[in-house]
Scaffold this motif. Structure first.
Motif, short mmCIF file in Angstrom:
data_model
loop_
_atom_site.label_atom_id
_atom_site.label_comp_id
_atom_site.label_asym_id
_atom_site.label_seq_id
_atom_site.Cartn_x
_atom_site.Cartn_y
_atom_site.Cartn_z
N LEU A 10 -14.00 10.21 82.64
CA LEU A 10 -12.91 9.70 81.80
C LEU A 10 -11.61 10.44 82.09
O LEU A 10 -10.54 9.84 82.14
CB LEU A 10 -13.27 9.84 80.32
CG LEU A 10 -14.28 8.82 79.83
CD1 LEU A 10 -14.66 9.11 78.40
CD2 LEU A 10 -13.69 7.43 79.92
N GLY B 32 -25.61 4.61 63.96
CA GLY B 32 -25.90 4.23 65.34
C GLY B 32 -24.90 4.84 66.30
O GLY B 32 -25.26 5.33 67.37
N ASN C 135 -25.82 8.45 66.83
CA ASN C 135 -26.97 8.57 67.73
C ASN C 135 -26.59 8.27 69.16
O ASN C 135 -27.07 8.91 70.10
CB ASN C 135 -28.09 7.62 67.30
CG ASN C 135 -28.70 8.07 66.01
OD1 ASN C 135 -28.61 9.24 65.66
ND2 ASN C 135 -29.29 7.15 65.28
N LEU C 136 -25.69 7.29 69.32
CA LEU C 136 -25.24 6.91 70.66
C LEU C 136 -24.54 8.08 71.34
O LEU C 136 -24.83 8.42 72.49
CB LEU C 136 -24.30 5.72 70.54
CG LEU C 136 -23.60 5.27 71.81
CD1 LEU C 136 -24.61 4.63 72.73
CD2 LEU C 136 -22.51 4.29 71.50
N PHE C 137 -23.62 8.74 70.60
CA PHE C 137 -22.85 9.82 71.23
C PHE C 137 -23.70 11.05 71.48
O PHE C 137 -23.37 11.86 72.34
CB PHE C 137 -21.62 10.16 70.38
CG PHE C 137 -20.42 9.40 70.81
CD1 PHE C 137 -20.25 8.08 70.44
CD2 PHE C 137 -19.46 9.99 71.62
CE1 PHE C 137 -19.15 7.37 70.86
CE2 PHE C 137 -18.36 9.28 72.04
CZ PHE C 137 -18.20 7.97 71.65
N VAL C 138 -24.78 11.22 70.69
CA VAL C 138 -25.67 12.34 70.96
C VAL C 138 -26.32 12.16 72.33
O VAL C 138 -26.53 13.12 73.08
CB VAL C 138 -26.75 12.45 69.86
CG1 VAL C 138 -27.81 13.44 70.24
CG2 VAL C 138 -26.12 12.86 68.56
N MET C 139 -26.62 10.92 72.67
CA MET C 139 -27.36 10.67 73.91
C MET C 139 -26.49 10.71 75.15
O MET C 139 -26.97 10.99 76.24
CB MET C 139 -28.01 9.30 73.83
CG MET C 139 -29.26 9.31 73.01
SD MET C 139 -29.98 7.69 72.97
CE MET C 139 -31.15 7.93 71.68
N LEU C 140 -25.20 10.41 75.01
CA LEU C 140 -24.35 10.34 76.21
C LEU C 140 -24.29 11.70 76.92
O LEU C 140 -24.17 12.73 76.27
CB LEU C 140 -22.92 9.95 75.81
CG LEU C 140 -22.70 8.51 75.38
CD1 LEU C 140 -21.24 8.34 75.00
CD2 LEU C 140 -23.06 7.57 76.48
N PRO C 141 -24.39 11.69 78.25
CA PRO C 141 -24.21 12.94 78.98
C PRO C 141 -22.74 13.36 78.92
O PRO C 141 -21.89 12.79 79.58
CB PRO C 141 -24.64 12.58 80.41
CG PRO C 141 -24.57 11.12 80.49
CD PRO C 141 -24.77 10.57 79.13
N THR D 140 -31.40 2.59 70.22
CA THR D 140 -30.18 3.33 70.51
C THR D 140 -30.07 3.63 72.00
O THR D 140 -28.98 3.58 72.57
CB THR D 140 -30.16 4.64 69.72
OG1 THR D 140 -30.66 4.41 68.43
CG2 THR D 140 -28.76 5.19 69.65
N LEU E 100 -21.85 8.47 87.01
CA LEU E 100 -21.98 8.36 85.56
C LEU E 100 -23.15 7.46 85.18
O LEU E 100 -23.96 7.78 84.32
CB LEU E 100 -20.68 7.84 84.95
CG LEU E 100 -20.66 7.64 83.45
CD1 LEU E 100 -20.95 8.94 82.75
CD2 LEU E 100 -19.34 7.07 82.99
N LEU F 175 -20.66 16.10 79.65
CA LEU F 175 -19.77 16.66 80.66
C LEU F 175 -19.43 15.63 81.74
O LEU F 175 -18.28 15.49 82.15
CB LEU F 175 -20.40 17.90 81.28
CG LEU F 175 -19.47 18.75 82.13
CD1 LEU F 175 -18.30 19.24 81.31
CD2 LEU F 175 -20.20 19.91 82.74
N VAL F 176 -20.45 14.88 82.18
CA VAL F 176 -20.22 13.89 83.23
C VAL F 176 -19.28 12.80 82.73
O VAL F 176 -18.33 12.41 83.42
CB VAL F 176 -21.56 13.30 83.70
CG1 VAL F 176 -21.33 12.24 84.76
CG2 VAL F 176 -22.47 14.38 84.23
N CYS F 177 -19.49 12.35 81.48
CA CYS F 177 -18.59 11.36 80.88
C CYS F 177 -17.17 11.89 80.84
O CYS F 177 -16.21 11.18 81.18
CB CYS F 177 -19.02 11.06 79.44
SG CYS F 177 -20.35 9.91 79.32
N ILE G 93 -35.20 10.50 77.57
CA ILE G 93 -35.36 10.40 76.11
C ILE G 93 -36.53 9.49 75.78
O ILE G 93 -37.36 9.80 74.92
CB ILE G 93 -34.06 9.89 75.47
CG1 ILE G 93 -32.99 10.96 75.55
CG2 ILE G 93 -34.30 9.53 74.01
CD1 ILE G 93 -31.63 10.50 75.16
N GLY H 228 -29.94 15.04 80.07
CA GLY H 228 -28.62 14.56 80.46
C GLY H 228 -27.61 15.68 80.53
O GLY H 228 -26.82 15.78 81.47
N LEU I 230 -19.70 14.27 92.64
CA LEU I 230 -18.82 13.83 91.56
C LEU I 230 -17.46 14.51 91.65
O LEU I 230 -16.41 13.85 91.58
CB LEU I 230 -19.47 14.12 90.21
CG LEU I 230 -18.65 13.78 88.98
CD1 LEU I 230 -18.35 12.32 88.92
CD2 LEU I 230 -19.37 14.23 87.72
#
Lengths: 264, 323
Positions: free
Chosen positions: A121, A104, A107-113, B10, B293, A115-117, B304, B255, B277
């Motif tokens: 950060l 999980g 899969n979660l990190f695949v979905m995160l955008p 997810t 963000l 560059l923006v993240c 998705i 994304g 941004l």
């Protein structure tokens, strides 16, 4: 086929060796000190191969001294990402609850955008070297983990692992002595790819102005060139040469990876 | 079907993760959360101001009440208040998001179209064309997106002066006229091309490799034996195998395309969400960054989910299983 692989290997190693040499002993390549100033916006000539920039630094010198910065960030963050990816990849291939949690997570990190993240950060965490390396690694392990996971699942279903289980070896023993050695070639390939990813991410971040301006990496140089009107001045080499270096470095790692890839 | 259900779960977790991250970041970082949430330096604030901000941000309440207020700000659509710009975050983002979507969505569509056609032609037949185009794509893949943009600017704005190098519209053109529309398209060509070229290689390689993997299947041999044309084989037989992973990848990449749009907008000085941004980063306007963000994650998750639905609708096995 063998011949073309050899050519790729030699070409990649040559480019890489050149850059490594540049980062280890920059004084061999350039007679000037990193922050030595000359006349502003000099055109390329024999004494200044790529000319000078808006504050009078020799551009070639800046590129040479930027190599080590770029290398350091690229390699250390991809190593970190590799360790993280291998660990999470192997864990996610386990059966049961732990496997599900880590799958999980992948899969979660695949979905995160990504560059923006990273931008947000980095803005919160500050601009230190360590922070940037950690952040790039934090978003760079996903691909590694996915591939490791697929390979581990494949290995786990093979007969020699079954044999180990029948002989009563422990889970950790199997993982360390039987699964891990089989992952080494994949890990090596992923390391080469990971350096590429890290260098690209780092250059995109520093192009957006998130980076150390005093010790410029190649991306920072492009950012400065862009902001200080290199377009209008026609100083295209100030803009393009660092970018060419990035591409060459990425290409070198790609070629080595291509040459050493296992036949399938 | 289970795969898509997992995917949906997810997605929801991803979304919750971003929300919690946004909420936790200013409160976890060393330093006063007031400074992070207002973007104003602690030293330059008077005590009265400090107390005012603390109350306005509900920082005196316990953490769960604070989270409640944060969730409320997400649901009423304000996404927080930017004290630097003196406006709600959502109004700032809404005024800019159009430009970003015009660039990134168009680039996604165009690059997918080209990659599909090109990848199928290269993957369906072994030969020199395949070799040349794959090598070309590998080389393009090594170029960072800003390099592509700079090369295009140097070629088409300073070399041959046919395209503008900044902005989305020429000045002095009235909004809503046909001229405005065509002027906008004229300005969009270079940014969209930049993003398209950056996205093309990865998509091309996926289509080409998937097509190559099914090339030796027996049903393709049978189709060729029956004397079907190349076009029929490509779009009738190979496309069906390529479609599923391709559509899924397109959904994932929306994304990322907004991330790419950040770079392109900075390069072409376009007033979009990306420049919003980076401006927020320079001005240390933390609520605005978090808003961007959040919106990006929202768009990514929605795309998705939409592509998953398309996958379900186009998969013949699933379609028949439900009936």
């Amino acid at each position: 086929m063998i011949k073309s692989r050899l050519v790729a290997l030699i070409l990649g190693c040559t480019i890489l060796a050149l850059f490594v040499f540049m980062s280890v002993c920059p004084k061999v390549f350039t007679p000037y000190a990193p922050k030595q100033t000359f006349e502003l916006w000099l055109k390329p000539s024999a004494s200044h191969i790529l000319g000078t920039n808006d504050v009078g630094y020799d551009i070639f010198t800046e590129i040479v001294y930027g190599t080590s910065q770029t290398f350091f960030i690229g390699i250390s963050s991809s190593l970190l990402a590799l360790i993280l990816g291998a660990l999470i990849g192997v864990l996610s291939a386990q059966n049961g609850f732990i496997g599900q949690i880590f799958s999980g997570l992948i899969n979660l990190f695949v979905m995160l955008p990504k560059l923006v993240c990273l931008i947000v950060l980095a803005a919160f965490a500050g601009n230190g070297y360590l922070n940037r390396i950690l952040l790039i690694a934090l978003f760079g392990w996903v691909e590694t983990a996915r591939e490791i996971r697929a390979k581990t699942i494949k290995i786990k279903s093979s007969s020699y692992i079954e044999n180990c289980k029948i002989h009563g070896f422990g889970k950790i023993h199997i993982a360390v002595f039987h699964i891990l050695p089989n992952l080494f070639d994949l890990l090596f390939a992923r390391f080469l790819n990971g350096v590429n990813g890290s260098v690209m991410t780092e250059s995109a971040l520093s192009f957006l102005g998130i980076g150390d301006l005093y010790n410029p990496t190649w991306g920072t140089m492009i950012n400065l060139a862009f902001r200080r009107g290199a377009f209008i001045r026609g100083a295209y080499n100030y803009l393009l040469m660092p970018a060419v270096c990035i591409s060459l470095l990425v290409l070198a790692f790609y070629l080595i990876g291509l040459a050493l890839k296992k036949e399938n | 079907m289970k795969k898509y259900l997992n995917n949906l779960i997810t997605c929801v977790i991803c979304f919750i993760f971003i929300v919690i991250l946004n909420f936790a970041l200013p409160r976890l970082m060393s330093g006063d959360p007031v400074a992070y949430l207002t973007g104003v330096d602690e030293e330059s604030m008077s005590v009265v101001q400090y107390e005012y901000y603390r109350n306005a941000l509900h920082l005196n309440d316990n953490i769960f009440v604070q989270f409640g207020y944060y969730i409320k700000s997400l649901f009423d659509g304000s996404l927080g208040y930017s004290y630097r710009m003196e406006a709600t975050v959502s109004s700032l983002i809404l005024s800019r998001i159009g430009a970003t979507l015009q660039i990134s969505l168009v680039a996604v569509v165009v690059s997918c179209g080209i990659a599909l056609v090109w990848g199928l032609s290269a993957g369906s037949k072994k030969g020199t064309f395949d070799k040349i185009s794959t090598t070309a794509n590998v080389i393009i893949n090594t170029l960072p997106s800003f390099t592509v943009g700079m090369l295009l600017i140097i070629l088409f704005c300073f070399g041959v002066k046919i395209f503008p190098y900044s902005g989305l519209n020429s000045p002095n053109i009235e909004k809503g006229t046909a001229e405005y529309f065509f002027d906008r398209i004229y300005h969009l060509i270079l940014p969209v091309t930049t993003l398209t070229v950056t996205f093309l290689p990865s998509r091309y390689l996926i289509v080409r490799n998937t097509a190559r993997a099914v090339l030796n299947e027996k049903y393709l041999l049978f189709a060729r034996q029956r004397g079907l044309g190349r076009r029929k084989i490509k779009y009738g037989y190979i496309l069906g195998n390529v479609a599923q992973p391709f559509i899924a990848m397109v959904g994932m990449s929306v994304g990322a395309s907004i991330g790419g749009s950040v770079v392109v907008e900075n390069l072409f000085s376009i007033q979009g969400m990306g420049t919003l941004l980076t401006d927020a980063v320079y001005a240390l306007d933390y609520p605005l960054m978090q808003g961007v963000l959040f919106v990006t994650a929202f768009i990514a998750v929605i795309s998705i989910i939409i592509t998953d639905v398309i996958c379900i609708l186009t998969d013949p096995k699933l379609r028949r299983a439900r009936l």
